[in-house]
Design a protein around this motif. Structure first.
Motif, PDB file in Angstrom:
ATOM      1  N   ARG A 129      42.384   5.933  20.161  1.00  0.00           N
ATOM      2  CA  ARG A 129      41.269   5.936  21.061  1.00  0.00           C
ATOM      3  C   ARG A 129      41.788   6.454  22.172  1.00  0.00           C
ATOM      4  NH1 ARG A 129      40.964   0.076  22.515  1.00  0.00           N
ATOM      5  NH2 ARG A 129      40.265   0.617  24.177  1.00  0.00           N
ATOM      6  N   LEU A 130      41.830   7.960  22.427  1.00  0.00           N
ATOM      7  CA  LEU A 130      41.701   9.166  22.799  1.00  0.00           C
ATOM      8  C   LEU A 130      42.910   9.158  24.082  1.00  0.00           C
ATOM      9  CD1 LEU A 130      38.578  11.063  22.199  1.00  0.00           C
ATOM     10  CD2 LEU A 130      40.266  10.431  21.128  1.00  0.00           C
ATOM     11  N   HIS A 149      48.652   2.010  22.654  1.00  0.00           N
ATOM     12  CA  HIS A 149      48.442   0.393  22.105  1.00  0.00           C
ATOM     13  C   HIS A 149      49.922   0.776  21.083  1.00  0.00           C
ATOM     14  CE1 HIS A 149      44.194   1.206  22.373  1.00  0.00           C
ATOM     15  NE2 HIS A 149      44.583   0.226  23.175  1.00  0.00           N
ATOM     16  N   GLY A 150      50.999   1.936  21.443  1.00  0.00           N
ATOM     17  CA  GLY A 150      52.052   1.879  21.180  1.00  0.00           C
ATOM     18  C   GLY A 150      52.191   2.183  19.106  1.00  0.00           C
ATOM     19  N   TRP A 151      50.821   3.319  19.325  1.00  0.00           N
ATOM     20  CA  TRP A 151      51.297   3.941  18.222  1.00  0.00           C
ATOM     21  C   TRP A 151      52.219   5.177  17.656  1.00  0.00           C
ATOM     22  CZ3 TRP A 151      46.127   5.729  15.193  1.00  0.00           C
ATOM     23  CH2 TRP A 151      44.945   4.577  15.136  1.00  0.00           C
TER      24      TRP A 151
HETATM   25  S1  FES Z   1      44.942   4.973  22.501  1.00  0.00           S
HETATM   26 FE1  FES Z   1      45.818   3.233  21.247  1.00  0.00          FE
HETATM   27  S2  FES Z   1      47.304   3.888  20.646  1.00  0.00           S
HETATM   28 FE2  FES Z   1      46.878   5.735  21.558  1.00  0.00          FE
END
Ligand code: FES
Ligand SMILES: [Fe+2]
Length: 529
Positions: A129-130, A149-151
């Motif tokens: 989500r940027l 979100h931890g990606w």
């Molecule tokens: S914006 Fe959600 S993990 Fe990067």
């Protein structure tokens, strides 16, 4: 370097007649260049390079009916996105954290890939989500983790962990859409560089084209003083300023010691400066400065000035008798400036000053002191340049030659740069439509001259000195209170204790001023210099 001095015949031609022009102001210093081979002089090794050292003796004041600086529709076009750009000196990048940078209007994140032992440059936007990846962290497996979100991403930009994806569900992390855009990057001359195009066809561009090679920066007999600063004026004004030695005795009066003329016409000691362009093509230009030697503009970012017989930038040493020294014994110094386009009205300067003498300087003088001196130099014309750029933007940069009166040879490099810009490079940095063309609003002077955010936070040497000196200031304040307390409680050696308290208090106040002037804001009032 001596190989670079090979003579050849200059292809420069300077018109010799004065005629009326179509402009309001007469044009001077309109160099007219014969067609030259589009040799990539700046990207060759020294042995392949040639310099043109013949100095023209043609009459000087010239004007032609054609606007020499206007764009030439027939000329080869410079592609701003087909070149390497310096990002930061490696020594100023912390391997433990990702770093946000902007170059050519592109938001990038620079981070150390411990698994592959190399610096990576990604688009600074998480594909989820940027969120900016530069605000993230490098996890214990060496992945760049987006902290929203931890990606997690590996050095190739592949997503290899999405915490919210069920292990037994579809392998969403392997989707192409989960990858971050990766810019080609390399380390060259101890600087991280990137190629501003994420198209996979450029993945191995380093095999075909390298950043410009500068011999002094690879020569172990040289030391080099490096650093960087973000500046509140644009790339064009930055390059011009660094190619303009005539401003030094005035704009940096009292800071930089310059060679004084035999007969001084004013207090500052300005004098005629013999500059000439010897060759100009799509790759930049080679110029000559009679007093000092060669100058090069290696498009788009590098200004190189040989300063061997000149006063040192930092300590004012004048090197004498250069001509009688053997070449191997000559004291040599160069000013190498990497001028990075950041966004309209903003640029970044990375400086590297190699020299083969005074090696002790980097061993004895702390880097933060050297940076403090450079920052004073940069501050002293910063405000002038910030305002000058606004005037240029008001009239339009393509009208530069109409508005500026450049009648003397000391402006030859500036005119040469403008000529290159207009003839080959579209008259300005190609921002690819990302900006409206207007400059950001001018902030207050104190913010413009701010050193903390423009340098200290990005410089480990200054940052640790800043923290250390702040801690010392607090210690001195406590010590001052402690001495008063001891004097009051013990009633012994009262005078000594009070004197010590005063010394500590005065010391802390002095340190407070020192910290403010060296790490935050140091105004420069030319009128009272
Ligand atoms: S914006 Fe959600 S993990 Fe990067
Ligand atoms: Fe610094």
């Amino acid at each position: 370097m001596e190989g670079l001095r090979t003579s050849s015949v200059s292809s420069i031609h300077i018109p010799t007649s004065i005629s009326k022009t179509q402009f309001n102001k007469p044009k001077f210093l309109n160099f007219q260049f014969n067609p030259v081979p589009t040799a990539t002089f700046s990207r060759k090794t020294p042995s392949q390079s040639k310099l043109f050292t013949t100095i023209s003796s043609s009459p000087y004041f010239v004007s032609t009916p054609e606007p020499e600086l206007e764009a030439d529709s027939q000329a080869e076009k410079f592609d701003w996105y087909a070149h390497w750009y310096p990002v930061m000196p490696v020594c100023d990048l912390d391997k433990r954290a990702p770093h946000a940078k902007k170059v050519m209007g592109l938001d990038i994140v620079v981070w150390w890939d411990n698994n592959e032992s190399s610096w990576r440059v990604f688009n600074d936007a998480c594909p989820h989500r940027l969120a900016p990846l530069s605000e993230g962290r490098i996890d214990r497996w060496g992945r760049l983790q987006c902290v929203y979100h931890g990606w997690c991403f590996n050095g190739s930009g592949h997503c290899n962990f999405i915490p919210q994806a069920p292990p037994d569900g579809p392998p969403v992390s392997t989707s192409k859409k989960a990858c971050v855009a990766v810019y080609p990057s390399t380390v060259h001359h101890d600087i991280v560089w990137f190629w501003p195009n994420t198209d996979p066809q450029y993945k191995d561009i380093i095999l075909k084209k390298q950043p410009p090679f500068i011999p002094e920066l690879d020569d172990p007999s040289y030391i080099k003083i490096t650093g960087s600063r973000d500046l509140p004026y644009g790339y064009e004004v930055l390059i011009e300023n660094l190619m303009d030695p005539a401003h030094v005795p005035y704009a940096h009066y009292g800071i930089m010691k310059t060679r004084q003329p035999k007969v001084k016409a004013d207090r500052e000691g300005g004098e005629p400066v013999e500059l000439s362009i010897k060759k100009l093509d799509i790759d930049g230009f080679i110029g000559n400065q009679v007093q000092f030697g060669i100058n090069k503009f290696i498009a788009p970012c590098i200004s190189y000035a040989d300063r061997s017989p000149v006063v040192s930038l930092f300590n004012g040493f004048f090197i004498k008798n250069l001509s009688v020294q053997k070449p191997s014994m000559q004291r040599r110094e160069a000013l190498i400036f990497f001028c990075v386009p950041v966004s309209p009205g903003n640029s970044r300067l990375i400086w590297a000053i190699p020299k083969n003498y005074g090696v002790w300087i980097t061993k004895v003088v702390p880097r933060f002191i050297l940076h403090s001196v450079t920052n004073i130099v940069l501050d002293s014309d910063l405000y002038l340049l910030h305002l000058e750029e606004r005037k240029i933007m008001e009239i339009g940069s393509s009208n530069w030659q109409k508005a500026c009166f450049v009648p003397v040879k000391s402006d030859a490099f500036v005119v040469g740069f403008r000529k290159w810009l207009n003839k080959y490079a579209g008259g300005q940095v190609d921002w690819r439509g990302n900006y409206s063309g207007t400059l950001p609003p001018a902030p207050p002077r104190e913010q413009l001259l701010d050193r903390y955010w423009s340098h200290v936070v990005n410089c480990p040497s200054c940052n640790s000195a800043y923290k250390g000196l702040n801690a010392l200031e607090v210690i001195l304040q406590f010590a001052s209170l402690a001495f008063i307390g001891i004097a009051g409680a013990t009633k012994h050696n009262v005078y000594t204790m009070v004197a010590m308290a005063v010394v500590c208090f005065v010391g802390s106040k002095w340190l407070d001023q020192f910290i403010y002037k060296n790490f935050h804001y140091h105004d420069y009032d030319h009128a009272f210099r």
